[in-house]
Design an enzyme around this catalytic site. Structure first.
Site, PDB file in Angstrom:
ATOM      1  N   THR A 185       0.784  -1.002  -0.050  1.00  0.00           N
ATOM      2  CA  THR A 185      -0.126  -0.035   0.079  1.00  0.00           C
ATOM      3  C   THR A 185       0.979   1.264   0.037  1.00  0.00           C
ATOM      4  OG1 THR A 185      -1.774  -1.225   1.145  1.00  0.00           O
ATOM      5  CG2 THR A 185      -1.612   1.354   1.472  1.00  0.00           C
ATOM      6  N   ARG A 213     -13.734  -7.890  -1.335  1.00  0.00           N
ATOM      7  CA  ARG A 213     -12.953  -7.515  -0.001  1.00  0.00           C
ATOM      8  C   ARG A 213     -12.569  -6.010   0.082  1.00  0.00           C
ATOM      9  NH1 ARG A 213      -7.670  -5.479   1.706  1.00  0.00           N
ATOM     10  NH2 ARG A 213      -7.474  -5.885   3.933  1.00  0.00           N
ATOM     11  N   ILE A 214     -12.894  -5.119   1.135  1.00  0.00           N
ATOM     12  CA  ILE A 214     -12.446  -3.866   1.224  1.00  0.00           C
ATOM     13  C   ILE A 214     -11.725  -3.795   2.475  1.00  0.00           C
ATOM     14  CG2 ILE A 214     -13.172  -1.560   1.541  1.00  0.00           C
ATOM     15  CD1 ILE A 214     -16.065  -2.226   0.202  1.00  0.00           C
ATOM     16  N   GLY A 215     -10.401  -3.052   2.185  1.00  0.00           N
ATOM     17  CA  GLY A 215      -9.737  -3.080   3.395  1.00  0.00           C
ATOM     18  C   GLY A 215      -9.754  -1.761   4.254  1.00  0.00           C
ATOM     19  N   ASP A 216      -8.658  -1.368   4.730  1.00  0.00           N
ATOM     20  CA  ASP A 216      -8.574   0.109   5.449  1.00  0.00           C
ATOM     21  C   ASP A 216      -8.649   1.195   4.797  1.00  0.00           C
ATOM     22  OD1 ASP A 216      -5.310   0.633   6.232  1.00  0.00           O
ATOM     23  OD2 ASP A 216      -5.797  -1.169   5.599  1.00  0.00           O
ATOM     24  N   THR A 235      -0.512   1.287   6.710  1.00  0.00           N
ATOM     25  CA  THR A 235      -0.165   0.407   5.876  1.00  0.00           C
ATOM     26  C   THR A 235      -0.020  -0.828   6.826  1.00  0.00           C
ATOM     27  OG1 THR A 235       1.386  -0.465   4.059  1.00  0.00           O
ATOM     28  CG2 THR A 235       2.230   1.057   5.740  1.00  0.00           C
ATOM     29  N   GLY A 236      -0.463  -2.157   6.557  1.00  0.00           N
ATOM     30  CA  GLY A 236      -0.421  -3.152   7.248  1.00  0.00           C
ATOM     31  C   GLY A 236      -1.647  -3.987   7.197  1.00  0.00           C
ATOM     32  N   LYS A 237      -1.932  -4.745   8.222  1.00  0.00           N
ATOM     33  CA  LYS A 237      -2.992  -5.508   8.272  1.00  0.00           C
ATOM     34  C   LYS A 237      -4.211  -4.797   8.309  1.00  0.00           C
ATOM     35  CE  LYS A 237      -0.976  -9.365  10.965  1.00  0.00           C
ATOM     36  NZ  LYS A 237      -1.125 -10.254  12.139  1.00  0.00           N
ATOM     37  N   GLY A 238      -4.871  -4.764   6.912  1.00  0.00           N
ATOM     38  CA  GLY A 238      -6.194  -3.965   7.143  1.00  0.00           C
ATOM     39  C   GLY A 238      -7.152  -4.200   7.885  1.00  0.00           C
TER      40      GLY A 238
END
Length: 279
Positions: A185, A213-216, A235-238
């Site tokens: 990201t 799927r939608i992330g953060d 950035t990272g684990k959404g």
């Protein structure tokens, strides 16, 4: 007061043992895009203009997981997402599920400026892009050989994973430090000499993610946030970032507890986020 700018190309450090031919282009790109942002601030562009400009550059570079370099869903397609926010006004725009838009961050800004909404997704966002005349291309433009290989790796291990790291379980998408080709990201935050702040983030998501799927990244207050005190691009684990509302928590700790930026981010990373990683 002084100005400042920061950008990122994804979670995790570029491994020191990564071959030079893989590491150097990424480092060179980050330095070049940072200078573009610095020059833009020096020319008195607004922080909002600056973060959009820098993130567009990152989206156009296949070394990073956004735009041209977006990783692939379980169906072998791209679903890109982005968000942009102006700290002075708290105006913001977000998009997700994009398959043809060259620069998702710019479409997010158009959502902010040209619609009564904050967030558009999938076909509605694509239709809005066509209506606004933004640059679109065939979706095959985004499907690159490295990302086909990333998807093959993830499918072979039946895993969802971050970029080209070693496979990780479906419930845990932590990057392995010595993964083959760390990308991720992208984002940028900036403040001008008048104290105006802005943040922008863009991503292709996770390798082998479920379609839809939608992330953060496009969620205001989770992966992206800006106000008069700070600008945050995550950035990272959404999924973990969403559960912890990371970006807004950093701002809230500064606003309500009077913490400095480093204190606030340290608290959220060390005290708040680890709890949701265990869920």
């Amino acid at each position: 007061m002084g100005w400042a700018i920061a950008l990122h190309g994804g979670a995790g450090d570029i491994p020191r043992d990564l071959p030079l031919e893989l590491r150097q282009p990424r480092e060179a790109c980050l330095h070049r895009f940072l200078q573009i942002g610095v020059d833009a601030l020096h020319s008195h562009k607004s922080p909002l203009d600056v973060v959009e400009l820098v993130v567009r550059e990152l989206e156009n570079d296949p070394h990073f997981n956004a735009g041209r370099g977006s990783v692939l869903t379980s169906n072998g397609t791209v679903e890109m997402e982005a968000c942009i926010m102006d700290g002075s006004t708290k105006k913001c725009g977000a998009v997700s599920g994009l398959t043809t838009v060259v620069n998702a961050v710019s479409l997010a800004r158009l959502v902010m400026e040209k619609t009564p909404h904050v967030y558009l997704a999938f076909e509605g966002a694509e239709a809005f892009a066509r209506e606004q005349g933004v640059e679109i291309v065939d979706s095959n433009h985004f499907i690159t050989p490295p990302n086909i290989e990333r998807l093959k790796q993830a499918k072979a291990a039946n895993r969802v994973q971050v970029d080209y790291t070693q496979p990780t379980p479906l419930v845990d998408v932590t990057p392995v430090p010595n993964g083959n080709s760390q990308i991720g990201t992208v984002g940028c935050v900036a403040v001008d000499s008048y104290g105006n702040l802005a943040a922008a983030t863009s991503t292709g998501g996770l390798v082998n993610k479920m379609v839809g799927r939608i992330g953060d990244t496009p969620l205001v207050g989770a992966g992206t946030y800006a106000n008069k005190l700070c600008a945050v691009s995550c950035t990272g684990k959404g999924e973990a970032i969403i559960r912890a509302t990371v970006a807004r928590d950093v701002a809230a700790l500064m606003e309500y507890k009077g913490l400095a930026l480093k204190e606030a981010t340290d608290y959220v990373i060390k005290e708040s986020t680890p709890a949701v990683l265990l869920v």
